[in-house]
Design an enzyme around this catalytic site. Structure first.
Site, PDB file in Angstrom:
ATOM      1  N   PRO A 113       0.816  -1.218   0.000  1.00  0.00           N
ATOM      2  CA  PRO A 113       0.000   0.000   0.000  1.00  0.00           C
ATOM      3  C   PRO A 113       0.853   1.274   0.000  1.00  0.00           C
ATOM      4  CG  PRO A 113      -0.589  -1.450   1.858  1.00  0.00           C
ATOM      5  CD  PRO A 113       0.563  -2.088   1.146  1.00  0.00           C
ATOM      6  N   GLU A 140       2.265  -7.201   8.742  1.00  0.00           N
ATOM      7  CA  GLU A 140       2.443  -5.769   8.968  1.00  0.00           C
ATOM      8  C   GLU A 140       3.414  -5.151   7.973  1.00  0.00           C
ATOM      9  OE1 GLU A 140       0.517  -3.903  11.119  1.00  0.00           O
ATOM     10  OE2 GLU A 140      -0.489  -5.835  11.029  1.00  0.00           O
ATOM     11  N   ARG A 178      -2.595  -8.044 -20.878  1.00  0.00           N
ATOM     12  CA  ARG A 178      -3.464  -7.684 -21.996  1.00  0.00           C
ATOM     13  C   ARG A 178      -2.838  -6.641 -22.926  1.00  0.00           C
ATOM     14  NH1 ARG A 178      -6.141  -3.157 -21.565  1.00  0.00           N
ATOM     15  NH2 ARG A 178      -8.016  -3.657 -22.722  1.00  0.00           N
ATOM     16  N   ASP A 193      -8.379   1.739 -25.455  1.00  0.00           N
ATOM     17  CA  ASP A 193      -8.623   1.728 -24.012  1.00  0.00           C
ATOM     18  C   ASP A 193      -8.913   3.139 -23.541  1.00  0.00           C
ATOM     19  OD1 ASP A 193      -8.086  -0.895 -23.892  1.00  0.00           O
ATOM     20  OD2 ASP A 193      -6.184  -0.726 -22.805  1.00  0.00           O
TER      21      ASP A 193
HETATM   22 CL1  6GU Z   1      -0.131  -3.682  -3.391  1.00  0.00          CL
HETATM   23  N1  6GU Z   1      -0.982  -4.450  -1.009  1.00  0.00           N
HETATM   24  C1  6GU Z   1      -1.815  -4.378   0.032  1.00  0.00           C
HETATM   25  N2  6GU Z   1      -1.614  -5.192   1.071  1.00  0.00           N
HETATM   26  N3  6GU Z   1      -2.819  -3.525   0.099  1.00  0.00           N
HETATM   27  C2  6GU Z   1      -2.991  -2.733  -0.965  1.00  0.00           C
HETATM   28  C3  6GU Z   1      -2.181  -2.767  -2.092  1.00  0.00           C
HETATM   29  C4  6GU Z   1      -1.156  -3.635  -2.076  1.00  0.00           C
HETATM   30  N4  6GU Z   1      -2.617  -1.846  -2.977  1.00  0.00           N
HETATM   31  C5  6GU Z   1      -3.670  -1.287  -2.407  1.00  0.00           C
HETATM   32  N5  6GU Z   1      -3.894  -1.813  -1.191  1.00  0.00           N
END
Ligand code: 6GU
Length: 271
Positions: A113, A140, A178, A193
């Protein structure tokens, strides 16, 4: 060769197979290899693998742990909640995969994230690589030394937290595959696209012409291709203005399109 859930046992990481030399190779490190069976075993990704446009290998980095219990995580130094992925199994898995490649700078992407936001441009960039190694983070997080000394890129698929990087890796692989040459038929050309053009898609209709009293717009039945193209362009612009005005400010527009945007803005009462 059909895609199969692949769990290698050190040190037998698969070598590049005959006929794969010019296609893309993606290696994914995950603690949950079975998760990939469904998404990669169906539809367009499966077809791309069957046609050797891409080869995909899933590695369980637990197999690279040295101890009897195959430990992949440990407590966080300094204390606090949650476990952290240990560096050794991930470093060793990536290094043994890299040994198979005739390229020095293989991109190693951590799904997290905290990464840069995934979008069409990033998919396009990744689709130009010959090799790609994806690491699915968990718990974590990962030991910071993995970020600093092993990974070349970090990607997030959106502003929310998933339980692990697997779903994100599937999204990235799907969006990249794709774009590879020969994967989509010409009728689904990548050039059209919406995010490639900077507009959202125009509305589409198919038979029947009238459904429950709802009619297909007259212009689409007119047979006038110029009129149809114009209508679609206007609809795409209007929809983008209403739903994603941020996209329009980034789009590269022709003079014709700029005029259309201004006209629709005026008609719709946008500034
Ligand atoms: Cl790449 N990993 C996780 N654990 N949560 C996420 C993510 C990735 N992308 C958005 N949320």
């Amino acid at each position: 060769m059909p895609w199969r859930p692949f769990e290698d046992k050190r040190p037998s990481v698969p070598r590049v197979r005959e006929g794969e030399r010019d296609s893309m190779r993606i290696d994914i490190l995950s603690l949950f290899p079975k998760m990939f069976d469904g998404p990669f075993g169906e539809s367009i990704v499966k077809r791309a693998v069957d046609r050797s446009a891409v080869s995909i290998y899933i590695h369980n980095f637990r197999d690279y742990a040295h101890d009897r219990h195959h430990t992949v995580d440990d407590y966080s130094f300094g204390g606090g909640e949650g476990m952290v992925l240990k560096p050794e199994p991930i470093f060793e898995a990536v290094e043994s995969i890299k040994q198979l490649m005739d390229e020095d700078a293989v991109p190693v992407v951590l799904l997290t994230p905290q990464g840069r936001l995934f979008c069409h441009q990033v998919a396009l960039e990744l689709s130009k690589q010959r090799n790609l190694i994806l690491i699915c983070g968990h718990y974590e997080g990962v030991d910071e030394r993995i970020r600093q000394n092993l990974v070349s890129d970090e990607i997030s698929i959106g502003e929310y937290v998933l339980t692990g990087g697997e779903l994100a890796a599937m999204v990235v692989v799907d969006a990249v595959v794709r774009l590879l040459p020969g994967v989509l038929g010409s009728e689904q050309s990548v050039k059209n696209d919406s995010y490639a053009k900077g507009f959202l898609e125009y509305p589409q209709y198919t038979r029947p012409r009238v459904y429950r009293g709802w009619e297909v717009p007259e212009v689409l039945l007119s047979g006038n291709h110029q009129e149809i193209a114009r209508w679609r362009c206007e609809e795409a612009i209007e929809r983008t203005l209403l739903r994603r005005p941020d996209l329009l400010s980034k789009a590269v527009l022709s003079e014709e399109e700029k005029k259309l945007v201004d006209r629709i803005r005026a008609r719709r009462g946008f500034n």
